[in-house]
Every structure is written in structure tokens, then in C-alpha cells.
Motif scaffolding. Sequence first.
Motif, PDB file in Angstrom:
ATOM      1  N   ASN A  85       0.856  -1.183   0.000  1.00  0.00           N
ATOM      2  CA  ASN A  85       0.000   0.000   0.000  1.00  0.00           C
ATOM      3  C   ASN A  85       0.892   1.233   0.000  1.00  0.00           C
ATOM      4  OD1 ASN A  85      -1.748   2.143   0.509  1.00  0.00           O
ATOM      5  ND2 ASN A  85      -3.055   0.932   1.841  1.00  0.00           N
ATOM      6  N   CYS A  86       0.972   1.887  -1.134  1.00  0.00           N
ATOM      7  CA  CYS A  86       1.895   3.021  -1.280  1.00  0.00           C
ATOM      8  C   CYS A  86       1.464   4.235  -0.463  1.00  0.00           C
ATOM      9  CB  CYS A  86       2.004   3.407  -2.761  1.00  0.00           C
ATOM     10  SG  CYS A  86       2.647   2.096  -3.817  1.00  0.00           S
ATOM     11  N   ALA A  87       0.200   4.286  -0.047  1.00  0.00           N
ATOM     12  CA  ALA A  87      -0.287   5.432   0.705  1.00  0.00           C
ATOM     13  C   ALA A  87      -0.061   5.280   2.205  1.00  0.00           C
ATOM     14  CB  ALA A  87      -1.770   5.632   0.443  1.00  0.00           C
ATOM     15  N   ALA A  88       0.318   4.090   2.645  1.00  0.00           N
ATOM     16  CA  ALA A  88       0.389   3.820   4.078  1.00  0.00           C
ATOM     17  C   ALA A  88       1.773   4.091   4.671  1.00  0.00           C
ATOM     18  CB  ALA A  88      -0.012   2.376   4.347  1.00  0.00           C
ATOM     19  N   LEU A  89       2.759   4.438   3.824  1.00  0.00           N
ATOM     20  CA  LEU A  89       4.134   4.581   4.301  1.00  0.00           C
ATOM     21  C   LEU A  89       4.701   5.944   3.910  1.00  0.00           C
ATOM     22  CD1 LEU A  89       5.368   1.055   3.172  1.00  0.00           C
ATOM     23  CD2 LEU A  89       4.835   1.731   5.522  1.00  0.00           C
ATOM     24  N   THR A  90       5.616   6.451   4.753  1.00  0.00           N
ATOM     25  CA  THR A  90       6.344   7.668   4.395  1.00  0.00           C
ATOM     26  C   THR A  90       7.277   7.360   3.238  1.00  0.00           C
ATOM     27  OG1 THR A  90       8.168   7.208   5.903  1.00  0.00           O
ATOM     28  CG2 THR A  90       6.277   8.408   6.807  1.00  0.00           C
ATOM     29  N   GLU A  91       7.824   8.414   2.623  1.00  0.00           N
ATOM     30  CA  GLU A  91       8.696   8.225   1.475  1.00  0.00           C
ATOM     31  C   GLU A  91       9.897   7.340   1.807  1.00  0.00           C
ATOM     32  OE1 GLU A  91      11.354  10.917  -1.655  1.00  0.00           O
ATOM     33  OE2 GLU A  91       9.785  11.847  -0.432  1.00  0.00           O
ATOM     34  N   THR A  92      10.558   7.602   2.963  1.00  0.00           N
ATOM     35  CA  THR A  92      11.736   6.815   3.341  1.00  0.00           C
ATOM     36  C   THR A  92      11.378   5.367   3.581  1.00  0.00           C
ATOM     37  OG1 THR A  92      12.768   8.750   4.349  1.00  0.00           O
ATOM     38  CG2 THR A  92      13.623   6.599   4.989  1.00  0.00           C
ATOM     39  N   LEU A  93      10.288   5.139   4.315  1.00  0.00           N
ATOM     40  CA  LEU A  93       9.876   3.774   4.616  1.00  0.00           C
ATOM     41  C   LEU A  93       9.401   3.053   3.354  1.00  0.00           C
ATOM     42  CD1 LEU A  93       7.989   4.204   8.014  1.00  0.00           C
ATOM     43  CD2 LEU A  93      10.263   3.228   7.617  1.00  0.00           C
ATOM     44  N   LEU A  94       8.752   3.781   2.425  1.00  0.00           N
ATOM     45  CA  LEU A  94       8.278   3.158   1.190  1.00  0.00           C
ATOM     46  C   LEU A  94       9.450   2.684   0.346  1.00  0.00           C
ATOM     47  CD1 LEU A  94       5.981   2.397  -0.707  1.00  0.00           C
ATOM     48  CD2 LEU A  94       6.044   4.724  -1.633  1.00  0.00           C
ATOM     49  N   GLU A  95      10.506   3.503   0.252  1.00  0.00           N
ATOM     50  CA  GLU A  95      11.678   3.086  -0.516  1.00  0.00           C
ATOM     51  C   GLU A  95      12.302   1.843   0.086  1.00  0.00           C
ATOM     52  OE1 GLU A  95      15.871   4.885  -2.344  1.00  0.00           O
ATOM     53  OE2 GLU A  95      14.725   6.049  -0.867  1.00  0.00           O
ATOM     54  N   SER A  96      12.419   1.812   1.405  1.00  0.00           N
ATOM     55  CA  SER A  96      12.972   0.637   2.076  1.00  0.00           C
ATOM     56  C   SER A  96      12.069  -0.572   1.889  1.00  0.00           C
ATOM     57  CB  SER A  96      13.163   0.926   3.567  1.00  0.00           C
ATOM     58  OG  SER A  96      13.526  -0.246   4.252  1.00  0.00           O
ATOM     59  N   GLU A  97      10.748  -0.332   1.957  1.00  0.00           N
ATOM     60  CA  GLU A  97       9.795  -1.429   1.815  1.00  0.00           C
ATOM     61  C   GLU A  97       9.875  -2.045   0.421  1.00  0.00           C
ATOM     62  OE1 GLU A  97       6.639  -3.841   3.417  1.00  0.00           O
ATOM     63  OE2 GLU A  97       8.020  -2.406   4.358  1.00  0.00           O
ATOM     64  N   LEU A  98      10.022  -1.207  -0.593  1.00  0.00           N
ATOM     65  CA  LEU A  98      10.040  -1.707  -1.966  1.00  0.00           C
ATOM     66  C   LEU A  98      11.379  -2.321  -2.356  1.00  0.00           C
ATOM     67  CD1 LEU A  98       8.119   1.131  -3.866  1.00  0.00           C
ATOM     68  CD2 LEU A  98       7.270  -1.138  -3.255  1.00  0.00           C
ATOM     69  N   PHE A  99      12.473  -1.645  -1.997  1.00  0.00           N
ATOM     70  CA  PHE A  99      13.781  -2.047  -2.514  1.00  0.00           C
ATOM     71  C   PHE A  99      14.691  -2.675  -1.462  1.00  0.00           C
ATOM     72  CE2 PHE A  99      12.796   1.995  -5.002  1.00  0.00           C
ATOM     73  CZ  PHE A  99      12.059   1.308  -5.949  1.00  0.00           C
ATOM     74  N   GLY A 100      14.302  -2.602  -0.174  1.00  0.00           N
ATOM     75  CA  GLY A 100      15.152  -3.124   0.876  1.00  0.00           C
ATOM     76  C   GLY A 100      16.210  -2.109   1.308  1.00  0.00           C
ATOM     77  N   HIS A 101      16.989  -2.461   2.342  1.00  0.00           N
ATOM     78  CA  HIS A 101      18.057  -1.554   2.786  1.00  0.00           C
ATOM     79  C   HIS A 101      19.219  -2.361   3.363  1.00  0.00           C
ATOM     80  CE1 HIS A 101      15.497  -1.911   6.523  1.00  0.00           C
ATOM     81  NE2 HIS A 101      16.699  -2.217   7.030  1.00  0.00           N
ATOM     82  N   GLU A 102      20.378  -1.705   3.369  1.00  0.00           N
ATOM     83  CA  GLU A 102      21.573  -2.299   3.962  1.00  0.00           C
ATOM     84  C   GLU A 102      21.619  -1.950   5.453  1.00  0.00           C
ATOM     85  OE1 GLU A 102      23.521  -4.311   2.547  1.00  0.00           O
ATOM     86  OE2 GLU A 102      23.250  -4.008   0.385  1.00  0.00           O
ATOM     87  N   LYS A 103      22.364  -2.720   6.188  1.00  0.00           N
ATOM     88  CA  LYS A 103      22.561  -2.438   7.609  1.00  0.00           C
ATOM     89  C   LYS A 103      23.222  -1.072   7.768  1.00  0.00           C
ATOM     90  CE  LYS A 103      24.872  -4.227  11.743  1.00  0.00           C
ATOM     91  NZ  LYS A 103      25.732  -5.316  12.310  1.00  0.00           N
ATOM     92  N   GLY A 104      22.628  -0.245   8.646  1.00  0.00           N
ATOM     93  CA  GLY A 104      23.176   1.080   8.899  1.00  0.00           C
ATOM     94  C   GLY A 104      22.793   2.123   7.886  1.00  0.00           C
ATOM     95  N   ALA A 105      21.924   1.817   6.967  1.00  0.00           N
ATOM     96  CA  ALA A 105      21.532   2.767   5.923  1.00  0.00           C
ATOM     97  C   ALA A 105      20.844   3.994   6.511  1.00  0.00           C
ATOM     98  CB  ALA A 105      20.618   2.092   4.903  1.00  0.00           C
ATOM     99  N   PHE A 106      20.152   3.821   7.617  1.00  0.00           N
ATOM    100  CA  PHE A 106      19.500   4.932   8.308  1.00  0.00           C
ATOM    101  C   PHE A 106      19.286   4.507   9.753  1.00  0.00           C
ATOM    102  CE2 PHE A 106      16.377   2.411   5.964  1.00  0.00           C
ATOM    103  CZ  PHE A 106      15.541   1.967   6.980  1.00  0.00           C
ATOM    104  N   THR A 107      18.925   5.449  10.584  1.00  0.00           N
ATOM    105  CA  THR A 107      18.723   5.165  12.000  1.00  0.00           C
ATOM    106  C   THR A 107      17.680   4.072  12.185  1.00  0.00           C
ATOM    107  OG1 THR A 107      19.218   7.471  12.543  1.00  0.00           O
ATOM    108  CG2 THR A 107      18.111   6.165  14.230  1.00  0.00           C
ATOM    109  N   GLY A 108      18.051   3.052  12.888  1.00  0.00           N
ATOM    110  CA  GLY A 108      17.145   1.938  13.122  1.00  0.00           C
ATOM    111  C   GLY A 108      17.366   0.779  12.173  1.00  0.00           C
ATOM    112  N   ALA A 109      18.194   0.952  11.147  1.00  0.00           N
ATOM    113  CA  ALA A 109      18.474  -0.138  10.204  1.00  0.00           C
ATOM    114  C   ALA A 109      19.584  -1.011  10.783  1.00  0.00           C
ATOM    115  CB  ALA A 109      18.858   0.431   8.842  1.00  0.00           C
ATOM    116  N   GLU A 110      19.185  -1.914  11.663  1.00  0.00           N
ATOM    117  CA  GLU A 110      20.180  -2.718  12.393  1.00  0.00           C
ATOM    118  C   GLU A 110      20.647  -3.931  11.611  1.00  0.00           C
ATOM    119  OE1 GLU A 110      18.335  -3.606  16.089  1.00  0.00           O
ATOM    120  OE2 GLU A 110      18.382  -1.525  16.807  1.00  0.00           O
ATOM    121  N   LYS A 111      19.941  -4.273  10.556  1.00  0.00           N
ATOM    122  CA  LYS A 111      20.376  -5.394   9.722  1.00  0.00           C
ATOM    123  C   LYS A 111      19.852  -5.207   8.306  1.00  0.00           C
ATOM    124  CE  LYS A 111      16.478  -8.336  11.071  1.00  0.00           C
ATOM    125  NZ  LYS A 111      16.074  -9.646  11.619  1.00  0.00           N
TER     126      LYS A 111
END
Length: 469
Positions: free
Chosen positions: A203-229
Motif C-alpha cells: 500500500n503506497c499510501a500507508a508509508l512515508t517516502e523513506t519507509l516506502l523506498e525501504s519497503e520496496l527495494f530493501g536496505h543495507e545495515k546502517g543505511a538509516f537510523t534503526g536499520a540494524e540489519k
Amino acid sequence: MAKPTKSTLLVVDDDPAHRNMLLTLLMDWGYRMEGVEDGESAVVLCKERPFDLILMDVRMAGMSGIKALIEIKAYNPAIPIIIMTAYSNVETAVEAIKSGAYDYLTKPLDFDDLRLTLERALDHASLRHENKALKDTLASSFDPGGFIGQSTPMRQLQEMLATIAPSEATVLVTGESGTGKELVAKAIHANSQRRKGPYVAVNCAALTETLLESELFGHEKGAFTGAEKRREGRFLVADKGTIFLDEIGEMPMSMQVKLLRVIQEREIQRVGGDQTLKVDVRILAATNRKLSEEAMAGRFRQDLYYRLNVVALALPPLRERLEDIPLLAVHFLNKFAAKNSKHVKGFTPGAMDRLLKYSWPGNVRELENAVERAVVLLVGEYISERELPPAITKANNEGNCPEPVFSNMTLEAIERNAIFNALEAADGNKSEAARKLGISRKTLHAKLQRFAAESESARIESGLPAEHD
């Protein structure tokens, strides 16, 4: 040299000389022929044996050609019937055509005209048979995944879904909230070549821009605050399957650029990473906005819109398919009666009239919620106006219905609704219902048989119980 055998025809004419002349002529043209002298015999024979076409006189002793036509059409609507008469007048022609005749010929027959009419009628019947076979093939290979409805928009939607589901095309589903957009996405995936792969919805309307990008494409550890893995994104999870991007019209512009690249290259990068990852996904998107207008106004990228809009599916609002409301209401009634362990027989005529007159701004979802509420509140056996939500009864009382209840319904749907309401009011007594309707019990029985056959066909097309986004 033997002529090629063609279709089997039936000639119905009480003039022996004319009947025998036609039998001889048509057999000489290569048709297999049968002949009878009256309408009663034609009706009986058509129930015993298949014919590809009937050539029938209008005025005969006993049952007339028009009456025989009506009875044969009631038994086998697909058979083409050509009417012959020596009495050429507009009234007879109109009556024959209205009763279902394919065409109308006057005696003495013009043989060239007769031959052309026969060939045209048989070609038309053959084409209808081929179209039905094609639809049956599509229906047998396509599970509609819970669509309930017999209206023209719903039938057209199911035929479209059956066509596009096996493809790899990107699909943009549009429609008001509550019309079933995610249901459509699930049906496309379930009937696609990717059905054994994952189905992932975001649901693209349910997430902020930063969280939506992470939700769609994933993230590396340490990419942003709280990205512990490291986290895998939904595109990677959907690899070899389908991803459904709901409320795509709410996606921020910066994310639209990144999504466009994914669609073009089928590649993603995790947030905070520099590794390019290939993904093999089919993209389905949905919105309740008019995305073409959003793109023209600059609120949505035009290039992304065109990438998403390869195949467009516009879902009709419930107010545009009123004849489906009784079917949906009964379906939801059975569902929630079982869930709440209640014995509910149906709706009172007044309650069903309220449902039909309401404009349903929340569409099917609102109808489902209304029926669930009514079942929960019900203390008797029939849902009445008392159990319906105040918004529905108040809207009716204040005359807020945008148009009369039957304005968008076909004559067939109105007839069906009237018959079922009369039966309900008569507690199932067919004689009493027929009296109220002003028709014979035999006519009522014939109509109910036709409804049953149509309902069975619709049931096969409709598949599993519905669920709506």
C-alpha cells in the motif's frame, strides 16, 4: 458425384406440395432434411432431435408458426428459425422478429433469396457457437477468484481478465474505493503463468517516502537510523511472481523516478547499497484517482503513467450494476449468518428495495459491512429496514438517491427482481406469486427454469466467494 453433406434442416408446412418441393430442393442443395406438417409436431421433434435451422410456415392448422417458434425458442434459444408466409404484412413480420425469428420470407419464395438467407443464418449460428466455445474455453481455464455478479460490466470484466491474466503485461486497475481492485490483482496473479510464484502487495499510501523506498527495494545495515540489519525489499521477495502496488497515485515524485527505472531495467538497489540486483516480477498497480488527469496536471509522472498503463482495467462502481446487488447481498447474508451461527432466511421486500435505491458511495465494501451489521442485529428470520444502517434508510427517506431504482437495470433484471420479490412475499407459493404478478403458474415456472439455468452458468463463471479490497 455425391454432394457434400451440410446441416440438418427442418421444414414445417401444412401444404404437402410446398413442403415436398422444399425438401427436394434443399436436399439437392446438399442439406439433410426432415419435414412435418404442423407446429405441434415441430415442437416435439425439436425436443427429440437436434436441428441446425428451421424453415416454418406462419399459418397452419392447429398451432401457428409464431406459437411454435416461441415454444421452440424457449427450449432452444440458439436455433435459427426462418418464417414463411403467403400473407405479407408488417404486423406479421414484426411479430415474427420480436418472437425470435432470424428472418422472414414471403411466398412464393425467391430461391436465390432463400439460399442466401439459409447460408447467412447458418453462418451466424456457427459464429455464435464458436464464440460460445471460446468463452467456455476461457471460463474453464480462468478462475474468477470470487467475482459475484451477472451484470454486463461484470461479465465484460471477467472476459477481459481471462484474456490478460496469462500475459506478462503490466496492468493499471482504476476504480473507486471498495470496488475490488485488490481482488482483481489477486485474480490476475492466480490465473497467470506466475501463479506458483509469490504475490506481494504494497500500500503506497500507508508509508512515508523513506519507509516506502525501504519497503520496496530493501536496505543495507546502517543505511538509516534503526536499520540494524539488512532487509530484502518487496520487489526481491516478489521475484518470479507478482507485485501489486496499491494506491500508486499517492507515491511521492522522487519515488516515482526510482520506480520508473525498476520498470525499465528490472533492476533495484537497496537503500544505502551500491549493488544492482536483477528482479523478475510482473507489476500490477491500482489507484482510485484519475491518473491520466493527475499526469496532465503534473502531479504524476507522465512517463511512469504510460509505463503502468499498458493494460487499463476500470472497475464499475456498485451504483452502475444495480442488478448485482441482490446476488451480493444474499452472498454476504449467507456468509455472516454462518459466521454468527444465525438462521436467516433472507431480506424483506422493503429492505431489498432500500438496498437497491441506495447510491453506495462505499461500493461493495459498504454493502458487505451493511449486511454484516444487519445480521448481527437481527432477532428474527428476515432482515428488514430496521436492521439496515441509518445512512441507507435516511438517504432513502430524504430522497437522496441520484436516480430511480430501476433506471440502470435491464428489463430482464427488473423482471427477475419482480418475480423473486413476489415469491418472497408469497412465502414461496408459486400460485400466489403468479396471481400477484398477473401471469399463469406455467409461465412463472418457465421463467424460474430459465433463471435457474442462467444462475448455474453464472455460478460456474463466478468461482469462489468474494472478498474485496
